[in-house]
Write a protein that holds these residues in place. Structure first.
Motif, PDB file in Angstrom:
ATOM      1  N   PRO A 167       7.485   3.482   5.915  1.00 29.79           N
ATOM      2  CA  PRO A 167       8.518   2.441   5.972  1.00 29.79           C
ATOM      3  C   PRO A 167       9.187   2.323   7.339  1.00 29.79           C
ATOM      4  CG  PRO A 167       8.763   3.754   3.980  1.00 29.79           C
ATOM      5  CD  PRO A 167       7.768   4.454   4.836  1.00 29.79           C
ATOM      6  N   ASP A 168       9.192   3.405   8.110  1.00 28.61           N
ATOM      7  CA  ASP A 168       9.845   3.359   9.414  1.00 28.61           C
ATOM      8  C   ASP A 168       8.911   2.895  10.526  1.00 28.61           C
ATOM      9  OD1 ASP A 168      12.419   3.819  10.709  1.00 28.61           O
ATOM     10  OD2 ASP A 168      11.399   5.409  11.826  1.00 28.61           O
ATOM     11  N   ASN A 169       7.631   2.835  10.234  1.00 25.00           N
ATOM     12  CA  ASN A 169       6.638   2.429  11.241  1.00 25.00           C
ATOM     13  C   ASN A 169       5.501   1.752  10.487  1.00 25.00           C
ATOM     14  OD1 ASN A 169       5.331   2.102  13.671  1.00 25.00           O
ATOM     15  ND2 ASN A 169       4.771   4.250  13.905  1.00 25.00           N
ATOM     16  N   PHE A 170       5.755   0.513  10.082  1.00 24.34           N
ATOM     17  CA  PHE A 170       4.918  -0.216   9.129  1.00 24.34           C
ATOM     18  C   PHE A 170       3.464  -0.332   9.550  1.00 24.34           C
ATOM     19  CE2 PHE A 170       3.491  -4.621   7.826  1.00 24.34           C
ATOM     20  CZ  PHE A 170       3.257  -4.324   6.492  1.00 24.34           C
ATOM     21  N   MET A 179      -5.895  -3.328   6.591  1.00 24.29           N
ATOM     22  CA  MET A 179      -6.545  -3.508   5.286  1.00 24.29           C
ATOM     23  C   MET A 179      -8.056  -3.327   5.391  1.00 24.29           C
ATOM     24  SD  MET A 179      -4.198  -3.901   3.030  1.00 24.29           S
ATOM     25  CE  MET A 179      -5.243  -4.385   1.642  1.00 24.29           C
ATOM     26  N   LEU A 180      -8.648  -3.813   6.475  1.00 20.37           N
ATOM     27  CA  LEU A 180     -10.088  -3.650   6.684  1.00 20.37           C
ATOM     28  C   LEU A 180     -10.468  -2.180   6.860  1.00 20.37           C
ATOM     29  CD1 LEU A 180     -10.792  -6.604   9.156  1.00 20.37           C
ATOM     30  CD2 LEU A 180     -11.701  -6.389   6.843  1.00 20.37           C
ATOM     31  N   MET A 181      -9.587  -1.414   7.500  1.00 19.28           N
ATOM     32  CA  MET A 181      -9.859  -0.010   7.803  1.00 19.28           C
ATOM     33  C   MET A 181      -9.393   0.922   6.696  1.00 19.28           C
ATOM     34  SD  MET A 181     -11.376   0.219  10.782  1.00 19.28           S
ATOM     35  CE  MET A 181     -12.311  -1.184  10.143  1.00 19.28           C
ATOM     36  N   ARG A 182      -8.777   0.383   5.642  1.00 23.88           N
ATOM     37  CA  ARG A 182      -8.240   1.238   4.587  1.00 23.88           C
ATOM     38  C   ARG A 182      -9.364   2.036   3.922  1.00 23.88           C
ATOM     39  NH1 ARG A 182      -5.737   0.850  -1.005  1.00 23.88           N
ATOM     40  NH2 ARG A 182      -4.099   2.435  -0.852  1.00 23.88           N
ATOM     41  N   MET A 223       0.820  -1.194   0.000  1.00 24.58           N
ATOM     42  CA  MET A 223       0.000   0.000   0.000  1.00 24.58           C
ATOM     43  C   MET A 223       0.867   1.263   0.000  1.00 24.58           C
ATOM     44  SD  MET A 223      -3.051  -1.176  -0.187  1.00 24.58           S
ATOM     45  CE  MET A 223      -2.369  -2.538  -1.135  1.00 24.58           C
ATOM     46  N   PRO A 224       0.522   2.249  -0.825  1.00 24.55           N
ATOM     47  CA  PRO A 224       1.389   3.421  -0.981  1.00 24.55           C
ATOM     48  C   PRO A 224       1.483   4.305   0.256  1.00 24.55           C
ATOM     49  CG  PRO A 224      -0.676   3.716  -2.185  1.00 24.55           C
ATOM     50  CD  PRO A 224      -0.643   2.291  -1.728  1.00 24.55           C
TER      51      PRO A 224
END
Length: 216
Positions: A111-114, A188-191, A106-107
């Motif tokens: 990257p530092d706090n996945f 992913m559910l909350m995206r 996901m964009p």
């Protein structure tokens, strides 16, 4: 400390549990643990988490020599990187869990706090998870990337591949990587939803109260 026979059985039991629940499929994933004498037990290459044989686990001595069992996973450099840089690491587990892999693509991911701060448990069990770039499976550069973190992270996410978590023992490592997958599934559910996440104050309270590794 757990004896060699019991540790072998625990590795296989927990691996099968994760396989049976769909956390890694086919012959994917690998797991390792320190023995009482400082050696290492590792899942063999090309094996399924659902059918690991305690007697055929790759067994290394303290000098890193394979002394019995089948040839180890090709991801050995990844495991070695955690053991060499984190003195608290007594087990390492790597999965190809579906939701964590999906979230890594996901964009908006930091990257530092996945993982986004959706629940307290990923923060408590994992600290901040580092998203590493894509590497060819088995590429020693994955281990080099983990070494570059200088032991400051207990968990990383390999982009388009899967999570890797080090823990104080096999059970702790497995519990933590399951929490990583659960949190990625929630993400992913909350995206696309304006979800109420934990505030910075709530996060720092958890970090302080549970003595979580958070910086670095």
């Amino acid at each position: 400390m757990m004896g060699d026979t019991a540790l072998r059985e625990q590795i296989c039991l927990l691996a099968k549990s994760m396989f049976d629940r769909g956390l890694t499929g086919g012959s994917t994933g690998n797991i390792s643990a320190r023995t009482a004498d400082g050696g290492l037990l590792v899942s063999p290459t090309g094996t399924s988490f659902g059918r690991l044989d305690p007697g055929r686990l790759s067994h290394f001595d303290t000098a890193g020599r394979l002394i019995d069992g089948d040839p180890p996973t090709k991801e050995m450099p990844l495991h070695a990187a955690f053991y060499d840089t984190r003195s608290s690491a007594r087990a390492v587990v790597h999965l190809h869990s579906c939701h964590a892999v999906a979230w890594s693509m996901m964009p908006e991911v930091d990257p530092d706090n996945f993982l986004p701060p959706l629940t307290p448990y990923a923060i408590m069990k994992l600290g901040r998870v580092k998203l590493l770039p894509f590497f060819r499976p088995g590429d020693p550069a994955m281990g080099q990337a983990v070494r570059g973190l200088a032991g400051k992270r207990s968990a990383v996410m390999l982009a388009n591949h899967g999570p890797v978590v080090a823990g104080k023992d096999v059970e702790a490592a497995c519990n933590a990587i399951e929490e990583l997958e659960d949190t990625a599934r929630l993400a992913m559910l909350m995206r696309g939803v304006d979800a109420r996440m934990l505030s910075s104050e709530q996060i720092m309270d958890l970090v302080s109260h549970f003595d979580v590794e958070w910086e670095g």
